[in-house]
Write a protein that holds these residues in place. Structure first.
Motif, PDB file in Angstrom:
ATOM      1  N   GLY A  99       0.799  -1.224   0.000  1.00  0.00           N
ATOM      2  CA  GLY A  99       0.000   0.000   0.000  1.00  0.00           C
ATOM      3  C   GLY A  99       0.824   1.263   0.000  1.00  0.00           C
ATOM      4  O   GLY A  99       0.300   2.349   0.289  1.00  0.00           O
ATOM      5  N   ASP A 102       0.424   4.959  -4.368  1.00  0.00           N
ATOM      6  CA  ASP A 102      -0.964   5.420  -4.504  1.00  0.00           C
ATOM      7  C   ASP A 102      -1.414   5.283  -5.951  1.00  0.00           C
ATOM      8  O   ASP A 102      -0.707   5.709  -6.878  1.00  0.00           O
ATOM      9  CB  ASP A 102      -1.085   6.892  -4.072  1.00  0.00           C
ATOM     10  CG  ASP A 102      -0.957   7.028  -2.559  1.00  0.00           C
ATOM     11  OD1 ASP A 102      -1.448   6.134  -1.838  1.00  0.00           O
ATOM     12  OD2 ASP A 102      -0.356   8.025  -2.105  1.00  0.00           O
ATOM     13  N   HIS A 183      -4.150  -3.487  -1.204  1.00  0.00           N
ATOM     14  CA  HIS A 183      -3.878  -3.409   0.233  1.00  0.00           C
ATOM     15  C   HIS A 183      -5.152  -2.969   0.940  1.00  0.00           C
ATOM     16  O   HIS A 183      -6.042  -2.350   0.341  1.00  0.00           O
ATOM     17  CB  HIS A 183      -2.739  -2.408   0.477  1.00  0.00           C
ATOM     18  CG  HIS A 183      -2.284  -2.365   1.891  1.00  0.00           C
ATOM     19  ND1 HIS A 183      -2.795  -1.466   2.814  1.00  0.00           N
ATOM     20  CD2 HIS A 183      -1.363  -3.116   2.560  1.00  0.00           C
ATOM     21  CE1 HIS A 183      -2.200  -1.652   3.973  1.00  0.00           C
ATOM     22  NE2 HIS A 183      -1.324  -2.641   3.845  1.00  0.00           N
ATOM     23  N   GLY A 184      -5.225  -3.258   2.243  1.00  0.00           N
ATOM     24  CA  GLY A 184      -6.419  -2.916   3.017  1.00  0.00           C
ATOM     25  C   GLY A 184      -6.817  -1.462   2.930  1.00  0.00           C
ATOM     26  O   GLY A 184      -8.007  -1.144   2.882  1.00  0.00           O
ATOM     27  N   LYS A 185      -5.859  -0.556   2.867  1.00  0.00           N
ATOM     28  CA  LYS A 185      -6.216   0.871   2.847  1.00  0.00           C
ATOM     29  C   LYS A 185      -6.783   1.310   1.496  1.00  0.00           C
ATOM     30  O   LYS A 185      -7.328   2.395   1.386  1.00  0.00           O
ATOM     31  CB  LYS A 185      -5.008   1.732   3.238  1.00  0.00           C
ATOM     32  CG  LYS A 185      -3.953   1.927   2.188  1.00  0.00           C
ATOM     33  CD  LYS A 185      -2.881   2.868   2.730  1.00  0.00           C
ATOM     34  CE  LYS A 185      -1.924   3.319   1.664  1.00  0.00           C
ATOM     35  NZ  LYS A 185      -0.906   4.247   2.170  1.00  0.00           N
ATOM     36  N   HIS A 186      -6.654   0.451   0.477  1.00  0.00           N
ATOM     37  CA  HIS A 186      -7.221   0.763  -0.841  1.00  0.00           C
ATOM     38  C   HIS A 186      -8.389  -0.160  -1.200  1.00  0.00           C
ATOM     39  O   HIS A 186      -8.759  -0.243  -2.374  1.00  0.00           O
ATOM     40  CB  HIS A 186      -6.148   0.682  -1.930  1.00  0.00           C
ATOM     41  CG  HIS A 186      -5.110   1.752  -1.815  1.00  0.00           C
ATOM     42  ND1 HIS A 186      -3.760   1.488  -1.882  1.00  0.00           N
ATOM     43  CD2 HIS A 186      -5.220   3.101  -1.652  1.00  0.00           C
ATOM     44  CE1 HIS A 186      -3.076   2.621  -1.756  1.00  0.00           C
ATOM     45  NE2 HIS A 186      -3.950   3.620  -1.617  1.00  0.00           N
TER      46      HIS A 186
END
Length: 200
Positions: A99, A102, A183-186
């Protein structure tokens, strides 16, 4: 002094003379000289039993025909993507998976039918590659959980399953270098990182 044996031509001459000669009266017939012994035939060499050739090394299934096709019924989409070789830069791939990179653009396919989603995905991927983007995010949603041991194939998480397949087929395959879960944040397992090839 040992007696010499007659040679074959001498013996033949003797027989000719003996046939023409007449016996004197009152005399016993003279026995023919003994014929020379025939040369003994050589004994055939005792035939050795044929020795069995040692078995060549072999492995189970060595002569089996190669498998021309395989069916992977038990791998989920996540497992299949995890098994893909890394085609992009290894360091960039590691950063992307963590992650740390971006996405430059994102597409949300939530609520679309398969026909709508396929058209939107093709337009998005080819358009972002034309603009020189390298990393984009495609959001599919998690859908129902894929069960790798389900005895009956079911259409669960249809877009999540279908998007990687579309990305592997032309014309999109010519634009895509790598696909992996986000990734978890995306968005985690409900989204995909798609790393694009450079425009030629």
């Amino acid at each position: 002094m040992s007696r010499r044996r007659l040679r074959p031509e001498e013996l033949e001459l003797w027989h000719l003379v003996a046939r023409s000669a007449q016996r004197l009266p009152g005399r016993k017939p003279v026995a023919d000289p003994p014929a020379p012994p025939l040369p003994a035939k050589p004994r055939p060499a005792a035939s050795k039993p044929p020795q069995a050739d040692p078995l060549p090394a072999f492995g189970l299934g060595d002569r089996a025909p190669p498998r021309t096709e395989t069916h992977d019924f038990y791998a989920s989409t996540q497992d299949r993507l995890a098994g893909d070789p890394v085609r992009m830069d290894a360091k960039a791939f590691t950063r992307m998976r963590r992650g740390k990179l971006d996405p430059e653009a994102r597409l949300d396919l939530h609520g679309m039918t398969l026909d709508q989603a396929h058209g939107e995905l093709a337009s998005f991927i080819l358009g972002t590659q034309m603009r020189g983007f390298r990393l984009v995010l495609v959001i599919t949603g998690k859908g129902a959980r894929e069960d790798p041991h389900d005895p009956m194939p079911r259409r669960r998480g249809v877009l999540k399953t279908q998007v990687p397949q579309w990305l592997r087929l032309p014309p999109l395959s010519h634009a895509v270098l790598q696909i992996t879960e986000a990734h978890g944040k995306h968005g985690g397992s409900g989204a995909y990182y798609v790393y694009l090839r450079r425009r030629k």
